[in-house]
Design an enzyme around this catalytic site. Structure first.
Site, PDB file in Angstrom:
ATOM      1  N   SER A 146       0.740  -1.083  -0.005  1.00 23.95           N
ATOM      2  CA  SER A 146      -0.092   0.146   0.173  1.00 23.95           C
ATOM      3  C   SER A 146       1.026   1.274  -0.141  1.00 23.95           C
ATOM      4  O   SER A 146       2.044   1.015   0.291  1.00 23.95           O
ATOM      5  CB  SER A 146      -0.904  -0.016   1.340  1.00 23.95           C
ATOM      6  OG  SER A 146      -1.444   1.093   1.407  1.00 23.95           O
ATOM      7  N   TYR A 161      -1.788  -1.441  10.593  1.00 20.50           N
ATOM      8  CA  TYR A 161      -1.881  -1.558   8.968  1.00 20.50           C
ATOM      9  C   TYR A 161      -0.694  -1.251   8.218  1.00 20.50           C
ATOM     10  O   TYR A 161       0.143  -1.756   7.514  1.00 20.50           O
ATOM     11  CB  TYR A 161      -3.061  -1.036   8.420  1.00 20.50           C
ATOM     12  CG  TYR A 161      -3.236  -1.351   6.927  1.00 20.50           C
ATOM     13  CD1 TYR A 161      -3.898  -2.245   6.468  1.00 20.50           C
ATOM     14  CD2 TYR A 161      -3.328  -0.069   5.985  1.00 20.50           C
ATOM     15  CE1 TYR A 161      -4.269  -2.258   5.151  1.00 20.50           C
ATOM     16  CE2 TYR A 161      -3.174  -0.192   4.766  1.00 20.50           C
ATOM     17  CZ  TYR A 161      -3.702  -1.551   4.204  1.00 20.50           C
ATOM     18  OH  TYR A 161      -4.053  -1.517   2.945  1.00 20.50           O
TER      19      TYR A 161
HETATM   20  P1  NAD Z   1     -11.522  -6.524  -0.056  1.00 18.43           P
HETATM   21  O1  NAD Z   1     -11.834  -6.501   1.176  1.00 18.43           O
HETATM   22  O2  NAD Z   1     -12.360  -5.883  -0.893  1.00 18.43           O
HETATM   23  O3  NAD Z   1     -10.933  -7.832  -0.500  1.00 18.43           O
HETATM   24  C1  NAD Z   1     -10.082  -8.783   0.230  1.00 18.43           C
HETATM   25  C2  NAD Z   1     -10.454  -9.944   0.121  1.00 18.43           C
HETATM   26  O4  NAD Z   1      -9.433 -10.659   1.253  1.00 18.43           O
HETATM   27  C3  NAD Z   1     -11.926 -10.167   0.742  1.00 18.43           C
HETATM   28  O5  NAD Z   1     -12.555 -11.031  -0.129  1.00 18.43           O
HETATM   29  C4  NAD Z   1     -11.703 -11.149   2.252  1.00 18.43           C
HETATM   30  O6  NAD Z   1     -12.459 -12.103   2.511  1.00 18.43           O
HETATM   31  C5  NAD Z   1     -10.365 -11.817   1.953  1.00 18.43           C
HETATM   32  N1  NAD Z   1      -9.631 -12.051   3.156  1.00 18.43           N
HETATM   33  C6  NAD Z   1      -9.429 -11.198   4.148  1.00 18.43           C
HETATM   34  N2  NAD Z   1      -8.714 -11.936   5.033  1.00 18.43           N
HETATM   35  C7  NAD Z   1      -8.348 -13.323   4.663  1.00 18.43           C
HETATM   36  C8  NAD Z   1      -7.818 -14.184   5.053  1.00 18.43           C
HETATM   37  N3  NAD Z   1      -7.080 -14.245   6.332  1.00 18.43           N
HETATM   38  N4  NAD Z   1      -7.737 -15.460   4.278  1.00 18.43           N
HETATM   39  C9  NAD Z   1      -8.180 -15.421   3.036  1.00 18.43           C
HETATM   40  N5  NAD Z   1      -8.793 -14.227   2.636  1.00 18.43           N
HETATM   41  C10 NAD Z   1      -8.866 -13.254   3.217  1.00 18.43           C
HETATM   42  O7  NAD Z   1     -10.168  -5.842  -0.058  1.00 18.43           O
HETATM   43  P2  NAD Z   1      -9.155  -4.913  -1.293  1.00 18.43           P
HETATM   44  O8  NAD Z   1      -9.112  -3.663  -1.060  1.00 18.43           O
HETATM   45  O9  NAD Z   1      -9.256  -5.624  -2.468  1.00 18.43           O
HETATM   46  O10 NAD Z   1      -7.616  -5.405  -0.746  1.00 18.43           O
HETATM   47  C11 NAD Z   1      -6.819  -6.446  -1.221  1.00 18.43           C
HETATM   48  C12 NAD Z   1      -5.660  -5.922  -0.804  1.00 18.43           C
HETATM   49  O11 NAD Z   1      -5.130  -4.434  -1.354  1.00 18.43           O
HETATM   50  C13 NAD Z   1      -5.108  -5.869   0.762  1.00 18.43           C
HETATM   51  O12 NAD Z   1      -3.897  -6.372   0.965  1.00 18.43           O
HETATM   52  C14 NAD Z   1      -5.114  -4.367   1.074  1.00 18.43           C
HETATM   53  O13 NAD Z   1      -4.213  -3.945   2.219  1.00 18.43           O
HETATM   54  C15 NAD Z   1      -4.735  -3.887  -0.253  1.00 18.43           C
HETATM   55  N6  NAD Z   1      -4.896  -2.350  -0.388  1.00 18.43           N
HETATM   56  C16 NAD Z   1      -6.066  -1.972  -0.519  1.00 18.43           C
HETATM   57  C17 NAD Z   1      -6.328  -0.810  -0.686  1.00 18.43           C
HETATM   58  C18 NAD Z   1      -7.744   0.032  -0.898  1.00 18.43           C
HETATM   59  O14 NAD Z   1      -7.865   1.264  -0.991  1.00 18.43           O
HETATM   60  N7  NAD Z   1      -8.767  -0.738  -1.121  1.00 18.43           N
HETATM   61  C19 NAD Z   1      -5.437   0.493  -0.802  1.00 18.43           C
HETATM   62  C20 NAD Z   1      -4.054  -0.196  -0.801  1.00 18.43           C
HETATM   63  C21 NAD Z   1      -3.722  -1.663  -0.621  1.00 18.43           C
END
Ligand code: NAD
Length: 265
Positions: A146, A161
């Site tokens: 991130s 985080y």
């Molecule tokens: P999201 O919540 O939409 O999707 C994440 C998925 O991971 C969900 O379906 C959830 O059920 C699954 N998950 C969570 N914990 C889990 C576990 N212990 N084992 C297996 N599956 C698990 O979120 P997203 O935004 O798509 O996040 C994906 C990645 O992107 C994350 O690492 C997050 O930190 C990173 N990220 C997101 C953003 C943002 O703004 N959305 C920004 C920077 C980084």
């Protein structure tokens, strides 16, 4: 006509049921890949599998697994190898926001939960890929970090985080150097604010006002490039590029994908 980039290749996507992971799983399948969908939530996993089924029959293979569970992850990797026969790429993407609040009031267990999922889950995703990728003569691992924790520290209260996300970039570089001899590449991507379901995973302490910073930051929606949050597909395109042979000379790097957001704060 050229063959799809991932025809005959197997890719594991963690957190494949939603957001960035789902968008990437779809793109990998559209590019001809066999996609192993690692997900905690069975309903999300099944809906992702159905979406892949409509792209190509049998292209999605669900593993209901907690990425922070070593035994579960080892078994899931074994199942993928037996089902698809080998492993070419891993998108280590599952993550949560977790505890948000004053450090003074945060319990160690709350801090550890985010670290266990985001850092522990990433560690296991890389560790269990190595034997299969060695057998294949190489592979590519992409880790979703991130902008938080990597040059951006303004998400007040998100200390677990941001710590996990900083650790992911350091780990990607260490692993890239260690695994280069096996032709395994490891890169990290650093998205800014992306429209997904991740905010559902925030466990916010009611005492946030105790650590409020008396400064106005530009809001996440004020992106210089697009004037909106990023889309999961805009991150997924980068993950697919880094997993593909087009990035064959790229390893140990972290790439920001945030529409210029982190240039502001
Ligand atoms: P999201 O919540 O939409 O999707 C994440 C998925 O991971 C969900 O379906 C959830 O059920 C699954 N998950 C969570 N914990 C889990 C576990 N212990 N084992 C297996 N599956 C698990 O979120 P997203 O935004 O798509 O996040 C994906 C990645 O992107 C994350 O690492 C997050 O930190 C990173 N990220 C997101 C953003 C943002 O703004 N959305 C920004 C920077 C980084």
């Amino acid at each position: 006509m050229t063959a799809p980039r991932f025809e005959g290749r197997t890719v594991i996507v963690t957190g494949a049921g939603s957001g960035i992971g789902l968008a990437a799983a779809v793109k990998f399948a559209q590019e001809g890949a066999n996609v192993a969908l690692f997900e905690l939530d069975p309903l999300r996993a099944e809906s992702a599998r159905e979406e892949l089924e409509s792209i190509r029959a049998g292209s999605g293979f669900v593993q209901i697994v907690d990425v922070s569970d070593p035994d579960g992850m080892e078994a899931a990797y074994r199942n993928v190898n037996e089902h698809f026969g080998g492993l070419d790429a891993v998108f280590a993407n599952a993550g949560i926001n977790g505890a948000k609040g004053p450090i003074e009031h945060m319990e160690l267990d709350e801090f550890k939960k985010t670290i266990d999922v985001n850092l522990g889950g990433m560690f296991l995703s890389v560790k269990y890929a190595i034997p299969y990728m060695k057998q294949r003569g190489g592979g590519s691992i992409v880790i979703t970090s991130s902008v938080n924790g990597n040059g951006r520290y303004s998400s007040v209260g998100m200390s677990p985080y941001s710590t996990s996300k900083a650790g992911q970039v350091a780990f990607a570089k260490m692993a890239a150097l260690e695994l280069a001899r096996y032709r395994i590449r490891v890169n990290a991507i650093c998205p800014g604010a992306i429209s997904t379901n991740i905010d559902e995973t925030t466990e916010e302490d009611a005492r946030m006002d105790e650590i409020a910073i008396p400064l106005e930051f530009p809001r996440g929606g004020d992106h210089p490039l697009a004037g909106r949050h990023g889309l999961p597909e805009e991150v997924a395109d980068l993950a697919v590029f880094l997993a593909s042979s087009e990035s064959r000379h790229v390893t140990g790097t972290s790439i920001t994908v945030d529409g210029g957001e982190s240039l502001l704060f």
